[in-house]
Design a protein around this motif. Structure first.
Motif, short mmCIF file in Angstrom:
data_model
loop_
_atom_site.label_atom_id
_atom_site.label_comp_id
_atom_site.label_asym_id
_atom_site.label_seq_id
_atom_site.Cartn_x
_atom_site.Cartn_y
_atom_site.Cartn_z
N SER A 236 -3.46 -4.44 0.76
CA SER A 236 -2.68 -5.21 1.75
C SER A 236 -1.56 -5.99 1.08
O SER A 236 -0.68 -6.52 1.76
CB SER A 236 -3.60 -6.15 2.54
OG SER A 236 -4.19 -7.12 1.69
N ASP A 237 -1.55 -6.06 -0.26
CA ASP A 237 -0.47 -6.72 -1.01
C ASP A 237 0.69 -5.77 -1.31
O ASP A 237 1.74 -6.21 -1.82
CB ASP A 237 -1.00 -7.27 -2.34
CG ASP A 237 -2.13 -8.27 -2.18
OD1 ASP A 237 -2.13 -9.01 -1.18
OD2 ASP A 237 -3.01 -8.31 -3.07
N ARG B 82 -13.48 -8.46 -6.23
CA ARG B 82 -14.22 -7.30 -5.71
C ARG B 82 -14.46 -6.24 -6.77
O ARG B 82 -15.41 -5.46 -6.67
CB ARG B 82 -13.46 -6.69 -4.52
CG ARG B 82 -13.40 -7.61 -3.30
CD ARG B 82 -12.37 -7.13 -2.30
NE ARG B 82 -12.35 -7.96 -1.10
CZ ARG B 82 -11.30 -8.02 -0.27
NH1 ARG B 82 -10.22 -7.30 -0.50
NH2 ARG B 82 -11.35 -8.79 0.80
N GLY C 209 0.23 -9.31 -8.31
CA GLY C 209 0.35 -10.01 -7.04
C GLY C 209 -1.02 -10.20 -6.41
O GLY C 209 -1.88 -9.31 -6.51
N ALA C 210 -1.22 -11.35 -5.79
CA ALA C 210 -2.47 -11.58 -5.08
C ALA C 210 -2.26 -12.69 -4.05
O ALA C 210 -1.32 -13.46 -4.14
CB ALA C 210 -3.59 -11.95 -6.06
N SER D 28 -5.25 -6.33 -3.54
CA SER D 28 -5.66 -5.51 -2.40
C SER D 28 -4.49 -4.62 -2.01
O SER D 28 -3.32 -4.98 -2.26
CB SER D 28 -6.01 -6.42 -1.22
OG SER D 28 -6.12 -5.67 -0.03
C1 RP5 Z 1 -6.77 -11.11 -2.30
O1 RP5 Z 1 -7.23 -11.28 -1.01
C2 RP5 Z 1 -5.75 -10.03 -2.21
O2 RP5 Z 1 -4.79 -10.21 -3.21
C3 RP5 Z 1 -5.18 -10.14 -0.84
O3 RP5 Z 1 -3.92 -10.81 -0.83
C4 RP5 Z 1 -6.20 -10.99 -0.11
C5 RP5 Z 1 -6.74 -10.32 1.13
O4 RP5 Z 1 -7.26 -9.06 0.80
P1 RP5 Z 1 -7.70 -8.05 1.93
O5 RP5 Z 1 -8.81 -8.72 2.69
O6 RP5 Z 1 -6.49 -7.78 2.79
O7 RP5 Z 1 -8.16 -6.80 1.21
O8 RP5 Z 1 -7.77 -10.77 -3.18
#
Ligand code: RP5
Length: 193
Positions: free
Chosen positions: A35-36, A63, A86-87, A33
Motif C-alpha cells: 500500500s506504500d 510482519r 518508505g513506511a 507494505s
Molecule cells: C506500515 O503499515 C506500512 O508501511 C504501511 O504504510 C502501513 C499500513 O500497511 P497495510 O495495512 O496497508 O498493509 O507497516
C-alpha cells in the motif's frame, strides 16, 4: 509510469531500463507494505529515468522481521549503495534498516489514514544519536529518489550530469511559466490551467 519533469534526461522513454533490470542494483527502494507503493513510485521513476538500476521490495519491520533483517545485513555485500525506505504509521522499517547496515538510508514517511503521516514522520525522523536516517517530507518519494541519485553522483559523473540536467529542466519550466504569466496575465493563465 511517467513524470513530465524527467523528460529531459532521455528523449526516448521506451529505452529506459525497468526498475528491476538485469543490472546489479545500486539502490534499493523498500516499503513496509504494497500500500506504500504509490508513494514510492516517484522514487522508482526518477531512478529509472536516470538509468540507475534498483531493486524494489516489500519488507515489513513488523510482519516480516526476519526478511527485513536478512535484507539489511546483506544489503552492502550485494553491492547496494543507498536504501530508500518508505513506511507509514509506526514506521520502523527505515530506522531498523539503518541499524542493520552502514549504507545511507533515506526514509519516506507515508501518509497514514489516522494521522496524515505525522506519525510516520515522527517514527522515521526521531532516530537516536548514532543511527541516522535522512528523512524527506511526508509523501516525498520523488525527493528520496533524487537524493539517492545525488549520493551516487558523488562518484559517478554520468549520474551527476543527469542530476544537473534535471535541475536545469526545473529551472527552464519555471522561466517558461513566468514568461507565459507575464504575457497573458493571471486570469487567462488560470483558465489555461
Ligand atoms: C506500515 O503499515 C506500512 O508501511 C504501511 O504504510 C502501513 C499500513 O500497511 P497495510 O495495512 O496497508 O498493509 O507497516
Amino acid at each position: 509510469m511517467g513524470h513530465s519533469s524527467l523528460l529531459v534526461v532521455t528523449s526516448d522513454p521506451t529505452q529506459m531500463p525497468s526498475a528491476n533490470a538485469e543490472l546489479k542494483p545500486l539502490v534499493a527502494v523498500v516499503m513496509g507494505s504494497d500500500s506504500d507503493l504509490k508513494t514510492l513510485e516517484p522514487a522508482i521513476e526518477v531512478l529509472e529515468a536516470f538509468e540507475i538500476p534498483c531493486e524494489v521490495r516489500v519488507l515489513s519491520a513488523h510482519r516480516t522481521p526476519e526478511q527485513m533483517f536478512k535484507f539489511g545485513k546483506e544489503a552492502k555485500s550485494k553491492g547496494l549503495k543507498v536504501i530508500v525506505a518508505g513506511a507509514g504509521g509506526a514506521a520502523h522499517l527505515p530506522g531498523m534498516l539503518a541499524a542493520l547496515t552502514s549504507l545511507p538510508v533515506i526514509g519516506v514517511p507515508v501518509s497514514s489514514k489516522a494521522l496524515a503521516g505525522v506519525d510516520s514522520m515522527h517514527s522515521i525522523l526521531q532516530m537516536p544519536g548514532g543511527i541516522p536516517v535522512a528523512t524527506v517530507a511526508i509523501g516525498g518519494g520523488l525527493n528520496a529518489g533524487l537524493l539517492a541519485a545525488q549520493i551516487l553522483a558523488i562518484y559517478d559523473s554520468t549520474i551527476e550530469e543527469k542530476v544537473i540536467a534535471y535541475r536545469q529542466s526545473l529551472h527552464d519550466q519555471v522561466v517558461e511559466k513566468d514568461k507565459r504569466l507575464l504575457e497573458i496575465g493571471p486570469s487567462k493563465y488560470l483558465d489555461e490551467m
